[in-house]
Design a protein around this motif. Sequence first.
Motif, PDB file in Angstrom:
ATOM      1  N   SER A 122      51.229  85.722  55.310  1.00  0.00           N
ATOM      2  CA  SER A 122      49.765  85.716  55.260  1.00  0.00           C
ATOM      3  C   SER A 122      49.215  85.337  53.895  1.00  0.00           C
ATOM      4  O   SER A 122      48.030  85.013  53.772  1.00  0.00           O
ATOM      5  CB  SER A 122      49.230  87.097  55.659  1.00  0.00           C
ATOM      6  N   ASN A 123      50.043  85.385  52.853  1.00  0.00           N
ATOM      7  CA  ASN A 123      49.570  84.992  51.521  1.00  0.00           C
ATOM      8  C   ASN A 123      49.665  83.493  51.291  1.00  0.00           C
ATOM      9  O   ASN A 123      49.276  83.001  50.227  1.00  0.00           O
ATOM     10  CB  ASN A 123      50.331  85.739  50.428  1.00  0.00           C
ATOM     11  N   GLU A 147      51.425  79.845  46.627  1.00  0.00           N
ATOM     12  CA  GLU A 147      52.336  80.364  47.644  1.00  0.00           C
ATOM     13  C   GLU A 147      52.598  79.318  48.724  1.00  0.00           C
ATOM     14  O   GLU A 147      53.722  79.204  49.238  1.00  0.00           O
ATOM     15  CB  GLU A 147      51.767  81.640  48.267  1.00  0.00           C
TER      16      GLU A 147
END
Length: 284
Positions: free
Chosen positions: A115-116, A192
């Motif tokens: 999710s990052n 990320e």
Amino acid sequence: MVVDGRLLDVTSVPASTLAGYAPYTQFARAAYCDTNKVATWSCGGACDAVGGFEVSLTGGDGNGIQLYFVGYWPQENAVVVSHQGTDPTQFLSVLTDINILLDPLDSNLFPGVPSNVLVHSGFMNAQATTAVPILEEVRRLMSAHGTNKVVTTGHSLGGAISMLDAMYFKLNIPGANIISRTYGLPRVGNPEFASYFDGLGIDFVRINNEKDVIPIVPGRGLGFRHASGEIHILGPGRAVSCSGQDNEVDAECQISSVPDIFSGSILDHLGPYEGISTGTIFCN
């Protein structure tokens, strides 16, 4: 040189390697052309340069949905997906808007992504619009021709969609050999995202032309970072391969060559990429 734990270096790109990118550049160029002509692979110079290519799917309207095509490339036994870019002057204003949002990817399309991992919301939405029918056609062609090789390519906004396509195919077609070549690619996601993409094993190259301003936006100060794979064209027949994500150290890489949008050239965004210019005005 090591910067933030990343080894950064540059090497000259051999002329033979640059010449080898030409078919991918022509596919990116063809995505701008009239859909009816692309469907019959009769779009002029771009189509003539890659003879024998077999188009099986076209779509988009060139406005709300970027034009795209999918087909089979017999010479390389590969499925090819290419997306159209957009007007570079309008695109620059979008990419420098301070309201640019970074959002997580749709887990239905990109299963298992943390999710990052965040991407430009506009690019994400553009890719999602055509993702499912394109994936179905890619799978069909792979089965029909007994190949595991898939190529994604595109210029500008088309490059951003194609980069996300490459990630999408890698996650949804286990064992596929994904090759992605982009031109004038803007930054697509956060650090990320860049690191996650780097770890997928995609054969990825992003080619920047001279003083093109688009590859330096959206800004790193807004939370964006390029994945690895930069090749920076310095002039006809001269280019360097820049290691690392957003190599800011070497003077021959894009960030140092174009430190801000006022130092760049929007015309360089159109090329030429080793003699091949891209955009609607170059369809003939």
